[in-house]
Design a protein around this motif. Sequence first.
Motif, mmCIF file in Angstrom:
data_model
loop_
_atom_site.group_PDB
_atom_site.id
_atom_site.type_symbol
_atom_site.label_atom_id
_atom_site.label_comp_id
_atom_site.label_asym_id
_atom_site.label_seq_id
_atom_site.Cartn_x
_atom_site.Cartn_y
_atom_site.Cartn_z
ATOM 1 N N GLN J 44 -77.480 65.197 95.770
ATOM 2 C CA GLN J 44 -77.866 64.582 97.002
ATOM 3 C C GLN J 44 -77.007 64.711 98.327
ATOM 4 O O GLN J 44 -76.497 63.656 98.703
ATOM 5 C CB GLN J 44 -78.520 63.151 97.054
ATOM 6 C CG GLN J 44 -79.505 62.905 97.967
ATOM 7 C CD GLN J 44 -80.810 63.728 97.950
ATOM 8 O OE1 GLN J 44 -81.259 64.738 98.351
ATOM 9 N NE2 GLN J 44 -81.890 63.057 97.067
ATOM 10 N N PRO J 45 -76.371 65.765 98.754
ATOM 11 C CA PRO J 45 -75.023 65.885 99.673
ATOM 12 C C PRO J 45 -75.633 65.448 100.910
ATOM 13 O O PRO J 45 -74.829 64.745 101.712
ATOM 14 C CB PRO J 45 -74.964 67.350 99.774
ATOM 15 C CG PRO J 45 -75.593 67.947 98.494
ATOM 16 C CD PRO J 45 -76.837 67.265 97.938
ATOM 17 N N ASP J 46 -77.077 65.129 101.034
ATOM 18 C CA ASP J 46 -77.492 64.792 102.354
ATOM 19 C C ASP J 46 -77.253 63.187 102.666
ATOM 20 O O ASP J 46 -77.130 62.547 103.749
ATOM 21 C CB ASP J 46 -78.891 64.909 102.873
ATOM 22 C CG ASP J 46 -79.162 66.594 102.648
ATOM 23 O OD1 ASP J 46 -78.368 67.409 102.815
ATOM 24 O OD2 ASP J 46 -80.327 66.828 102.695
ATOM 25 N N ALA J 47 -77.062 62.176 101.615
ATOM 26 C CA ALA J 47 -76.850 61.216 101.324
ATOM 27 C C ALA J 47 -75.374 60.712 101.234
ATOM 28 O O ALA J 47 -75.277 59.531 100.678
ATOM 29 C CB ALA J 47 -77.774 60.380 100.178
ATOM 30 N N SER J 48 -74.594 61.670 101.699
ATOM 31 C CA SER J 48 -73.270 61.183 101.473
ATOM 32 C C SER J 48 -72.744 60.220 102.024
ATOM 33 O O SER J 48 -71.790 59.295 101.655
ATOM 34 C CB SER J 48 -72.409 62.575 101.678
ATOM 35 O OG SER J 48 -72.377 62.673 103.087
ATOM 36 N N ALA J 49 -73.166 59.663 103.289
ATOM 37 C CA ALA J 49 -72.658 58.669 104.072
ATOM 38 C C ALA J 49 -72.911 57.310 103.139
ATOM 39 O O ALA J 49 -72.152 56.490 103.060
ATOM 40 C CB ALA J 49 -73.337 58.591 105.478
ATOM 41 N N THR J 50 -74.217 57.244 103.159
ATOM 42 C CA THR J 50 -74.565 55.863 102.338
ATOM 43 C C THR J 50 -73.967 55.783 100.665
ATOM 44 O O THR J 50 -73.626 54.793 100.467
ATOM 45 C CB THR J 50 -76.203 56.146 102.123
ATOM 46 O OG1 THR J 50 -76.962 56.710 103.115
ATOM 47 C CG2 THR J 50 -76.677 54.582 101.590
ATOM 48 N N ILE J 51 -73.734 57.001 100.040
ATOM 49 C CA ILE J 51 -73.252 56.979 98.913
ATOM 50 C C ILE J 51 -71.872 56.388 99.004
ATOM 51 O O ILE J 51 -71.217 55.540 98.160
ATOM 52 C CB ILE J 51 -73.347 58.219 98.144
ATOM 53 C CG1 ILE J 51 -74.741 58.484 97.879
ATOM 54 C CG2 ILE J 51 -72.398 58.494 96.750
ATOM 55 C CD1 ILE J 51 -75.092 59.948 97.227
ATOM 56 N N THR J 52 -70.947 57.125 100.122
ATOM 57 C CA THR J 52 -69.738 56.933 100.242
ATOM 58 C C THR J 52 -69.430 55.455 100.430
ATOM 59 O O THR J 52 -68.301 54.765 100.056
ATOM 60 C CB THR J 52 -68.906 57.727 101.216
ATOM 61 O OG1 THR J 52 -69.511 59.125 100.858
ATOM 62 C CG2 THR J 52 -67.443 57.825 101.105
ATOM 63 N N ARG J 53 -70.185 55.172 101.305
ATOM 64 C CA ARG J 53 -69.948 53.554 101.794
ATOM 65 C C ARG J 53 -70.367 52.579 100.768
ATOM 66 O O ARG J 53 -69.695 51.506 100.483
ATOM 67 C CB ARG J 53 -71.080 53.175 102.810
ATOM 68 C CG ARG J 53 -70.787 52.015 103.825
ATOM 69 C CD ARG J 53 -71.823 51.754 104.852
ATOM 70 N NE ARG J 53 -72.890 51.662 104.193
ATOM 71 C CZ ARG J 53 -73.995 52.102 104.635
ATOM 72 N NH1 ARG J 53 -74.187 52.986 105.642
ATOM 73 N NH2 ARG J 53 -75.266 51.967 103.870
ATOM 74 N N THR J 54 -71.393 52.641 100.012
ATOM 75 C CA THR J 54 -71.705 51.783 98.640
ATOM 76 C C THR J 54 -70.495 52.049 97.552
ATOM 77 O O THR J 54 -70.168 50.912 97.144
ATOM 78 C CB THR J 54 -72.870 52.219 98.349
ATOM 79 O OG1 THR J 54 -74.100 52.446 99.171
ATOM 80 C CG2 THR J 54 -73.470 51.239 97.044
ATOM 81 N N LEU J 55 -70.046 53.295 97.590
ATOM 82 C CA LEU J 55 -68.903 53.102 96.606
ATOM 83 C C LEU J 55 -67.838 52.568 97.006
ATOM 84 O O LEU J 55 -67.119 51.746 96.072
ATOM 85 C CB LEU J 55 -68.407 55.033 96.444
ATOM 86 C CG LEU J 55 -67.204 54.973 95.770
ATOM 87 C CD1 LEU J 55 -67.519 54.978 94.183
ATOM 88 C CD2 LEU J 55 -66.834 56.431 95.783
ATOM 89 N N PHE J 56 -67.462 52.644 98.396
ATOM 90 C CA PHE J 56 -66.053 51.889 98.825
ATOM 91 C C PHE J 56 -66.324 50.173 98.507
ATOM 92 O O PHE J 56 -65.441 49.604 98.351
ATOM 93 C CB PHE J 56 -65.837 52.282 100.103
ATOM 94 C CG PHE J 56 -65.301 53.672 100.204
ATOM 95 C CD1 PHE J 56 -64.868 54.404 99.110
ATOM 96 C CD2 PHE J 56 -65.095 54.401 101.450
ATOM 97 C CE1 PHE J 56 -64.347 55.747 99.319
ATOM 98 C CE2 PHE J 56 -64.440 55.514 101.429
ATOM 99 C CZ PHE J 56 -64.356 56.201 100.157
ATOM 100 N N VAL J 57 -67.524 49.823 98.893
ATOM 101 C CA VAL J 57 -68.026 48.517 98.957
ATOM 102 C C VAL J 57 -67.801 48.000 97.257
ATOM 103 O O VAL J 57 -66.966 47.335 96.911
ATOM 104 C CB VAL J 57 -69.099 47.970 99.454
ATOM 105 C CG1 VAL J 57 -69.655 46.553 98.786
ATOM 106 C CG2 VAL J 57 -69.055 48.263 100.779
ATOM 107 N N GLY J 58 -68.131 49.000 96.362
ATOM 108 C CA GLY J 58 -68.355 48.622 94.897
ATOM 109 C C GLY J 58 -66.702 48.821 94.415
ATOM 110 O O GLY J 58 -66.317 47.890 93.609
ATOM 111 N N LEU J 59 -66.131 49.824 95.095
ATOM 112 C CA LEU J 59 -64.660 49.643 94.268
ATOM 113 C C LEU J 59 -63.774 48.604 94.745
ATOM 114 O O LEU J 59 -63.060 48.096 94.108
ATOM 115 C CB LEU J 59 -64.009 51.123 94.974
ATOM 116 C CG LEU J 59 -64.491 52.557 94.304
ATOM 117 C CD1 LEU J 59 -63.657 53.439 94.899
ATOM 118 C CD2 LEU J 59 -64.283 52.342 92.772
#
Lengths: 93, 93, 93, 93, 93, 93, 93, 93, 93, 93, 93, 93, 93, 93
Positions: J44-59
């Motif tokens: 889902q490349p279109d959701a990259s903003a949400t995915i990246t943000r959630t990833l960084f919070v999780g990391l």
Amino acid sequence: MDSMTMIAMVSIITAGLTIAIGVLGPSLGEGKAVATALTSLAQQPDASATITRTLFVGLAMIESTAIYCFVVSMILLFANPFWNHVIAQTAGQ
Amino acid sequence: MDSMTMIAMVSIITAGLTIAIGVLGPSLGEGKAVATALTSLAQQPDASATITRTLFVGLAMIESTAIYCFVVSMILLFANPFWNHVIAQTAGQ
Amino acid sequence: MDSMTMIAMVSIITAGLTIAIGVLGPSLGEGKAVATALTSLAQQPDASATITRTLFVGLAMIESTAIYCFVVSMILLFANPFWNHVIAQTAGQ
Amino acid sequence: MDSMTMIAMVSIITAGLTIAIGVLGPSLGEGKAVATALTSLAQQPDASATITRTLFVGLAMIESTAIYCFVVSMILLFANPFWNHVIAQTAGQ
Amino acid sequence: MDSMTMIAMVSIITAGLTIAIGVLGPSLGEGKAVATALTSLAQQPDASATITRTLFVGLAMIESTAIYCFVVSMILLFANPFWNHVIAQTAGQ
Amino acid sequence: MDSMTMIAMVSIITAGLTIAIGVLGPSLGEGKAVATALTSLAQQPDASATITRTLFVGLAMIESTAIYCFVVSMILLFANPFWNHVIAQTAGQ
Amino acid sequence: MDSMTMIAMVSIITAGLTIAIGVLGPSLGEGKAVATALTSLAQQPDASATITRTLFVGLAMIESTAIYCFVVSMILLFANPFWNHVIAQTAGQ
Amino acid sequence: MDSMTMIAMVSIITAGLTIAIGVLGPSLGEGKAVATALTSLAQQPDASATITRTLFVGLAMIESTAIYCFVVSMILLFANPFWNHVIAQTAGQ
Amino acid sequence: MDSMTMIAMVSIITAGLTIAIGVLGPSLGEGKAVATALTSLAQQPDASATITRTLFVGLAMIESTAIYCFVVSMILLFANPFWNHVIAQTAGQ
Amino acid sequence: MDSMTMIAMVSIITAGLTIAIGVLGPSLGEGKAVATALTSLAQQPDASATITRTLFVGLAMIESTAIYCFVVSMILLFANPFWNHVIAQTAGQ
Amino acid sequence: MDSMTMIAMVSIITAGLTIAIGVLGPSLGEGKAVATALTSLAQQPDASATITRTLFVGLAMIESTAIYCFVVSMILLFANPFWNHVIAQTAGQ
Amino acid sequence: MDSMTMIAMVSIITAGLTIAIGVLGPSLGEGKAVATALTSLAQQPDASATITRTLFVGLAMIESTAIYCFVVSMILLFANPFWNHVIAQTAGQ
Amino acid sequence: MDSMTMIAMVSIITAGLTIAIGVLGPSLGEGKAVATALTSLAQQPDASATITRTLFVGLAMIESTAIYCFVVSMILLFANPFWNHVIAQTAGQ
Amino acid sequence: MDSMTMIAMVSIITAGLTIAIGVLGPSLGEGKAVATALTSLAQQPDASATITRTLFVGLAMIESTAIYCFVVSMILLFANPFWNHVIAQTAGQ
């Protein structure tokens, strides 16, 4: 066995085990991350810029935990506060 | 048993175990990365340039953790600060 | 038991265990890599050149970690700095 | 217990354990590689030449790690440098 | 306990454990290889010649690692160089 | 405790553990092979001759590794060279 | 503690552990084989004769490895050559 | 501690551990067999006669390995040849 | 520590561990069997009579292995032949 | 061995093991999180903003557990309250 | 340390470990059974009566193995026959 | 070794191991939770608000278990009631 | 070390380990049960009443095994029959 | 070492290990529960109310097992009945 020898011995053992055990998790984690990156690239080559960037940030995060272990291992070998104290004590004796 | 022998013994044991345990993770991680690279190449041969480049960067990252262990193992065998201290102490005695 | 015997003993044990434990990871990793290579060849025979080349580079990387262990094992058996020191010390005694 | 007996004992134990533990990885890795080769042959009989050739190269790589262990085991039994040193020392005594 | 008894004891223990631990990997690996061969035969009966030939070569490779362990175990029981040395030494005493 | 008792004790323990640990791998491997044979028979009843023949060859190979352990276990109980030596030595004393 | 007691003790312990550890593999292997047989019967009821015959041959092979352990366990309890020797020795004393 | 106590102690411990460890495999194997039988019955209710018969034969085979352990455990508690010998010896003393 | 205390201690420990370790397998096996029964019931409600009957027979077989452990545990606590012997011996002393 | 040496020794060992064992979980957890992030980006490349943000919070959350270990390890090496107490006590003696 | 203290100590340890280890299997088995029950209910809500009844019978069977452990644990704490014997013996002394 | 040193030593070891072992579970659990969050976001971007909120609540719950360990670790290092008691006792002596 | 201290020590250790090991199974089992409940709710929202009720009954059953451990742990800390006996004995001395 | 020190030591060790081992299960179980909740939310956003409620009840149940461990750990540190007894005894001495 005097104090100096004991501290030298446990420093050697701990320095080795710290880095040996400590790279187990990061190397497996990085292997998994790299593996998924390759699958994703094959599946969606158009998103290679985003995938590569996210991969590198992730690898940096994982590598950092290996660095923690390497730093502690090096401190134990070359900047060991307890060893320095004992050396100073012995010299000043 | 004198101090010198003790330090020599733990250095030998630790040097061996560090590299033996330490390559476990990297070799499994690299095996996984290489395996996925081959699957991806078979699935998307057109992206072979990107896949190969990402694979090599990833392998370098994983191999670096094995290098850490090898470096510590070599330091313990050939540049051991505690051993040098004891040798110097014995010589100056 | 004198120092020489102790160092000989731990060198023998460590040399054996280093290579025994150390080949566990590489052999499993190579098995996985070779297995995936065969699957990929069966799936995409046209990309056999790229797949074989990537496989060999990957195997070389993984084998290198086994080589590290073999090198340390050989050093402990035939070029052991601590053993040499003790032999020299005994001879010069 | 004299030095000679101790070294003989640890050599026997290490020789056995080295080959026993050391074949665990290679045999499992080869089993996986052979298993995938058979699946690939059943799926793509036309590529049997490429698959068989790649399988044999891979098996040779994996077997090499078992050979390392066998070599170390044989060295410990029949060309043990520490044992030879002790024998020479005892004879020259 | 004299040297002869000690060496006899560790030889017995090591001979047993070497073959006991050493057949674990090969037997599991062969089980996997045979199992996949049967699946492949059921899926592609026409390729039975190629599959059977590749299976036998693979089984021979895997069995070879079990043979290594059996050889070491037999050497320890019936051609143990350390035991022979001690017997010779005792006889010549 | 005299030498004879010690050798008898380790022979008993090793004989039992060798066969106990040694059948673990073969029995699991054979279970896997038989299980796949049954699946293959249900899937391709026409190839039952080939499947059964390959299964029996495979089972024989796997069973051979269990036989190795049983042979070593029996040797330790009934043809133990070290025990025979000690008995002879005691008798000739 | 005299020799007779020691041999009795290790015989008891080994007899129990041999059969306890030794049935682990066979029972799991047989469970897997029986389970697959039932799946195959449900999938291909027409081949029930072939499946049942192959299952029984396979179960016999796997059970044989459990029998090995039971035989060794019984030998240790009721036909222990070392125990017999010690009893004879004590009686003839 | 006299011989009788020692033999009683190891008999108790071994009797308990033999049955405790020995039922691990059979119970898991039977669980797997029963589970698959239920799946097969749901999938092919018409073959329930064949499935049930095969299941009971298989369960009997697996249960037999648990019986081996129970028999050894009971022998150790109530028909222990070593204990009987020691009792007889003590009584006849 | 006298004989009676030692036997009491090992009886307590063994009684507890036997039932604790011994229920591990049966409870997991029963869990698996019950779980599959529920899946089968949801998939084929018409065969509920056959499924339930087979399940109960299977559960009885698996529970029997747990009963073996419970019986041994109870024997050790309340009908311990070795303890009875020691008590009788102490009383008659 | 005096108190100071003992405390120094356990501080060294604990500091190393804490960070070595402590990075195992976080590095594997981060590897899993990064791997899924890459799969999600490819899917889902279109959701990259949400995915990246959630990833960084999780990391950040996962990395925090590694930081806890690093902090304890550093405290033990450079701000160890027990070591300081002993040093103060020795100095004031 | 007198007999009473020793028996009290092993009773405490065994009581705790028996229930701690003993609930591992039942809780996992019940978790699996409940989980499958929920899946089955979602898949076939019409069979909820049969599913729920079978689930409760199964849970009762699995819970019974946990009860065995709890009973043994309670017996060891509050109705310990060995402790009672020692208390009686001490009182009557 | 006096009481103060012993308590200091076990406090150091326990403080380190508590946080090292204690972060294993939370970090793996958080990694799993974050990974599934990313998959869910890629699959259903419209529900990102609900998913993110539920993820944060879940992470907080899991992190809380890591906090428990960190709190105990800090208490042992800086607010250890047993250490304070001993210090007070020593001071008031 | 007197009896009272020994019993206090093993009570503390056992109380802690009992609850620590004892919650492992229940928490994993409950996690599995809750996870499947959520999947079932998402798949069949109409059956939420039945699913929720069955989940709570199941959780109660699983939690009960954790309660067993907590009860034993509390008994050991606050109602320990052996500790009470020793206290009474000491007081009445 | 006096009684007070021993009890302090085991209290410290047990308090740390109880919470460290005890959070392993709950954190993994909660991670699984949260992960499935997120998958379910993505699959059926309409049932978010039911899913969230069931998740929170489940998390509370799982967290409760972690709380048990934390409570025991805190009791051992701050309300230890055995420590209080010893302190009282020492004070009243």
